[in-house]
Design a protein around this motif. Structure first.
Motif, PDB file in Angstrom:
ATOM      1  N   UNK A  54       8.481  26.986  59.176  1.00  0.00           N
ATOM      2  CA  UNK A  54       8.836  25.614  59.522  1.00  0.00           C
ATOM      3  C   UNK A  54       8.486  24.653  58.397  1.00  0.00           C
ATOM      4  N   UNK A  55       7.285  24.847  57.816  1.00  0.00           N
ATOM      5  CA  UNK A  55       6.858  23.983  56.714  1.00  0.00           C
ATOM      6  C   UNK A  55       7.796  24.129  55.523  1.00  0.00           C
ATOM      7  N   UNK A  56       8.179  25.382  55.250  1.00  0.00           N
ATOM      8  CA  UNK A  56       9.072  25.640  54.124  1.00  0.00           C
ATOM      9  C   UNK A  56      10.407  24.921  54.324  1.00  0.00           C
ATOM     10  N   UNK A  57      10.965  25.072  55.537  1.00  0.00           N
ATOM     11  CA  UNK A  57      12.247  24.423  55.825  1.00  0.00           C
ATOM     12  C   UNK A  57      12.098  22.911  55.727  1.00  0.00           C
ATOM     13  N   UNK A  58      11.014  22.371  56.295  1.00  0.00           N
ATOM     14  CA  UNK A  58      10.791  20.929  56.247  1.00  0.00           C
ATOM     15  C   UNK A  58      10.740  20.414  54.819  1.00  0.00           C
ATOM     16  N   UNK A  59       9.999  21.125  53.958  1.00  0.00           N
ATOM     17  CA  UNK A  59       9.886  20.713  52.562  1.00  0.00           C
ATOM     18  C   UNK A  59      11.229  20.765  51.849  1.00  0.00           C
ATOM     19  N   UNK A  60      11.974  21.845  52.065  1.00  0.00           N
ATOM     20  CA  UNK A  60      13.258  21.996  51.377  1.00  0.00           C
ATOM     21  C   UNK A  60      14.255  20.931  51.834  1.00  0.00           C
ATOM     22  N   UNK A  61      14.286  20.664  53.148  1.00  0.00           N
ATOM     23  CA  UNK A  61      15.216  19.649  53.660  1.00  0.00           C
ATOM     24  C   UNK A  61      14.861  18.275  53.083  1.00  0.00           C
ATOM     25  N   UNK A  62      13.551  17.976  53.034  1.00  0.00           N
ATOM     26  CA  UNK A  62      13.131  16.691  52.461  1.00  0.00           C
ATOM     27  C   UNK A  62      13.558  16.592  50.999  1.00  0.00           C
ATOM     28  N   UNK A  63      13.336  17.683  50.251  1.00  0.00           N
ATOM     29  CA  UNK A  63      13.734  17.702  48.844  1.00  0.00           C
ATOM     30  C   UNK A  63      15.217  17.432  48.691  1.00  0.00           C
ATOM     31  N   UNK A  64      16.010  18.072  49.537  1.00  0.00           N
ATOM     32  CA  UNK A  64      17.457  17.894  49.481  1.00  0.00           C
ATOM     33  C   UNK A  64      17.838  16.445  49.789  1.00  0.00           C
ATOM     34  N   UNK A  65      17.175  15.883  50.819  1.00  0.00           N
ATOM     35  CA  UNK A  65      17.488  14.506  51.210  1.00  0.00           C
ATOM     36  C   UNK A  65      17.171  13.541  50.069  1.00  0.00           C
ATOM     37  N   UNK A  66      16.013  13.750  49.423  1.00  0.00           N
ATOM     38  CA  UNK A  66      15.644  12.867  48.315  1.00  0.00           C
ATOM     39  C   UNK A  66      16.662  12.998  47.186  1.00  0.00           C
ATOM     40  N   UNK A  67      17.051  14.241  46.940  1.00  0.00           N
ATOM     41  CA  UNK A  67      18.032  14.472  45.870  1.00  0.00           C
ATOM     42  C   UNK A  67      19.311  13.704  46.158  1.00  0.00           C
ATOM     43  N   UNK A  68      19.788  13.815  47.391  1.00  0.00           N
ATOM     44  CA  UNK A  68      21.052  13.168  47.738  1.00  0.00           C
ATOM     45  C   UNK A  68      20.934  11.647  47.676  1.00  0.00           C
TER      46      UNK A  68
END
Lengths: 279, 345
Positions: free
Chosen positions: B134-148
């Motif tokens: 869950x933590x991994x997914x949360x971090x990756x999704x946040x990273x993607x959102x910031x990128x976008x």
């Protein structure tokens, strides 16, 4: 190389760098449409025009920093966007307006970074790199500053260092985006003299965007006047710079006299009274 | 220029070495090893440094062997790897954003991973492995959102930082909500996770981290020279033949993966990603992203922090995240003050 055979043949054959019917736009804002430009080989070409006429945009397209939404830029007969990035970087150098000197970098290190397109992961610093960096610093007169930090230098010195970095790239074509901005008059002339020298003694093709029409007329061998994304006139300054052209391109009434120093055209704006009366 | 040496072979190959940076890396590795040995020796059954080294090399009695190789070594390896990932990830973020504040702590990646972990804990009462996922997914999704949100057409100055601050504010609110709706057992579990802790880590956490590092570290270091060119602005780098957009996307994905995985393994250990690159840079005194020194600095910092927390407060009394938080917070304040003096804020 193919360049030598084509010397002094301005439009008759294909030059090394040209833009072919390019449409240039940032997002949806179109700067120029169907624009075609040839950079004559071995020329010192200067692009002039009023603010927002697209001159810097054109230079960005010529140096593949901006991808044309239509048309293409050709380098040695190939579409520049489809060429390998490092190969382009060994043929065409660019001195952009926005460059950041990293904190705490020395002059020698910064100039050395110009060697990047000639290097690889197993060829990081050859004796040739060393030699070219020394030579570039000598040509631009910054050799004695090699161990100084770039942040400590004056604006004029710093611009010389950036030019040295572009020289270290050893490209037959060098593009400069307003290289004299933010410099005082003495350093402006200094930088332009350096450009003229690079053009004359080494036969490099130089393309510069300049604000000052008089500087352009004095130093350019080939002048391109842009307005609203279209080429209004191009040719040797003595042939094309007339009062009519300046009025058409810049909307300024003026006289053209002969520069007493160089014999090139000198633009003298009409007195305020004459201009307001005409309006 | 002074500390740079070129090593050349007759075949025309040449490698450029920054002697000072190399010395810094060696010293940091030495410090990390020393702190690791001390950390392994620390606990309810203290073991002398000599015995620890002997046991690590295969000697030692069965009892020591069990304590060292089964109980404490994995924990130290997790600390080293998490620290290394955070140090490298932070250096990448800071180099690409050209801003010391552009690090995962400020950008809300930690909060994103926390949101993922808390969702699993509070809403699904998931197992430890599920929390990690869950933590991994949360971090990756946040990273993607910031990128976008921030990354289109390159990041300049504080835009990324501002978007990141916005993201972390939203995520902090989400985390607060999850905590308030949770029962007391889940809440306690959540809070422990949120501080960042290394206790109870075993070999199962070591392997995925090691595999990730084995892939990403060489990939990232291979692009270090291009990243160094990007320091001078996108146009200069582009003119020198760097495919700026491609390199940036690749390095950002790597940085997000490194940070998210590290956070998933140890919780949001704060401020290592922010401080390690800056400290490394001050030691090497060299411009450039200082990737390898930052990696070593991150590993050293985390092991030293873990050791000092155990020494000062007793075994597993104080999560390592508290120590890095205090030290890093002081450092952040100092950074803000000195940036302000330099007129950059």
């Amino acid at each position: 190389m193919s360049g030598t055979a084509k010397k002094n043949t301005k439009r008759s054959t294909v030059n090394r760098l040209s833009a072919e019917n390019v449409t240039l736009a940032y997002d949806q804002r179109v700067i120029a449409e169907q624009l075609s430009v040839e950079i004559p080989d071995n020329s010192f070409t200067v692009i002039v025009g009023p603010n927002a006429c697209g001159k810097s945009t054109l230079l960005r397209a010529l140096s593949r920093m901006l991808r044309p939404s239509r048309g293409r830029v050709l380098l040695d007969g190939q579409a520049i966007q489809s060429m390998p990035a490092k190969k382009v970087a060994r043929t065409l150098g660019l001195l952009p307006q926005s460059s950041v000197a990293p904190d705490g970098i020395t002059v020698g290190d910064l100039v050395g970074r110009g060697r990047y397109p000639h290097q690889g992961i197993l060829r990081q610093w050859s004796t040739e790199d060393e030699r070219v960096v020394q030579e570039s610093m000598r040509q631009t007169g910054v050799a004695e500053l090699a161990d100084r930090y770039v942040d400590e230098l004056s604006g004029g010195q710093r611009q010389r260092v950036w030019i040295a970095m572009a020289l270290a790239q050893q490209t037959p074509l060098l593009l400069l985006d307003e290289p004299t901005t933010y410099l005082d008059i003495q350093h402006q002339i200094d930088v332009l003299d350096l450009c003229a020298e690079l053009h004359e003694t080494q036969g490099r093709t130089l393309v510069a965007v300049l604000h000052d029409l008089n500087h352009a007329a004095r130093y350019a061998t080939h002048l391109i006047a842009l307005k609203g994304g279209r080429v209004i006139a191009e040719g040797a300054p003595n042939d094309i710079v007339t009062a009519e052209l300046v009025e058409e391109v810049f909307g300024l009434r003026c006289q053209i006299i002969e520069d007493p120093e160089t014999g090139t055209p000198l633009v003298v704006p009409a007195a305020r009274k004459a201009r307001t009366a005409a309006r | 220029m002074k500390t740079n040496r070129a090593v050349r072979t007759p075949g025309g190959l040449s490698v450029r070495l920054d002697v000072r940076a190399l010395v810094v890396v060696l010293l940091l590795l030495l410090a990390a090893f020393g702190a690791s040995v001390l950390l392994i020796g620390t606990g309810d059954f203290p073991i002398s440094a000599g015995d620890v080294v002997r046991t690590l090399l295969g000697g030692g009695d069965p009892g020591q062997d069990f304590i060292v190789n089964e109980l404490r070594l994995p924990r130290v390896l997790v600390a080293l790897l998490v620290g290394a990932c955070l140090g490298l990830g932070g250096a990448l973020f800071q180099a690409v954003s050209r801003n010391p504040l552009g690090s995962p702590d400020i950008l809300g990646l930690g909060q994103g991973a926390t949101a993922g972990a808390l969702t699993v804990i509070v809403l699904f009462s998931g197992s430890a492995n599920q929390v990690t996922a869950g933590a991994l997914v949360g971090g990756l999704v946040t990273g993607l959102a910031i990128y976008l949100l921030a990354w289109k057409q390159g990041v300049h100055g504080y835009r990324l930082v501002l978007v990141g601050i916005g993201m972390s504010a939203i995520l902090t609110a989400v985390n607060g909500y999850l905590l308030t709706v949770s029962d007391i057992v889940d809440a306690a579990r959540s809070v422990v996770w949120m501080t960042g802790s290394l206790s109870g880590r075993d070999w199962e956490q070591v392997w995925p981290l090691l595999a990730l590092c084995a892939v990403l570290v060489p990939l990232v270091l291979g692009n270090a020279r291009a990243l160094r060119m990007m320091e001078m602005g996108d146009d200069v780098a582009g003119a020198l033949g760097v495919r700026v957009e491609r390199v940036r996307a690749l390095l950002m994905v790597s940085a997000v993966l490194l940070t998210a995985t590290a956070t998933a393994a140890a919780g949001p250990v704060s401020f290592v990603a922010l401080t390690a690159p800056q400290l490394a840079r001050r030691l090497t005194r060299s411009p450039g992203p200082n990737l390898l020194p930052s990696l070593c600095m991150g590993a050293t910092l985390l092991v030293v922090a873990d050791w000092s927390s155990q020494r000062l407060f007793g075994a597993d009394q104080m999560p390592v995240g508290v120590v890095t938080g205090v030290v890093g917070g002081v450092y952040l304040l100092w950074l803000l003050v000195s940036e302000r003096r330099a007129g950059r804020i």
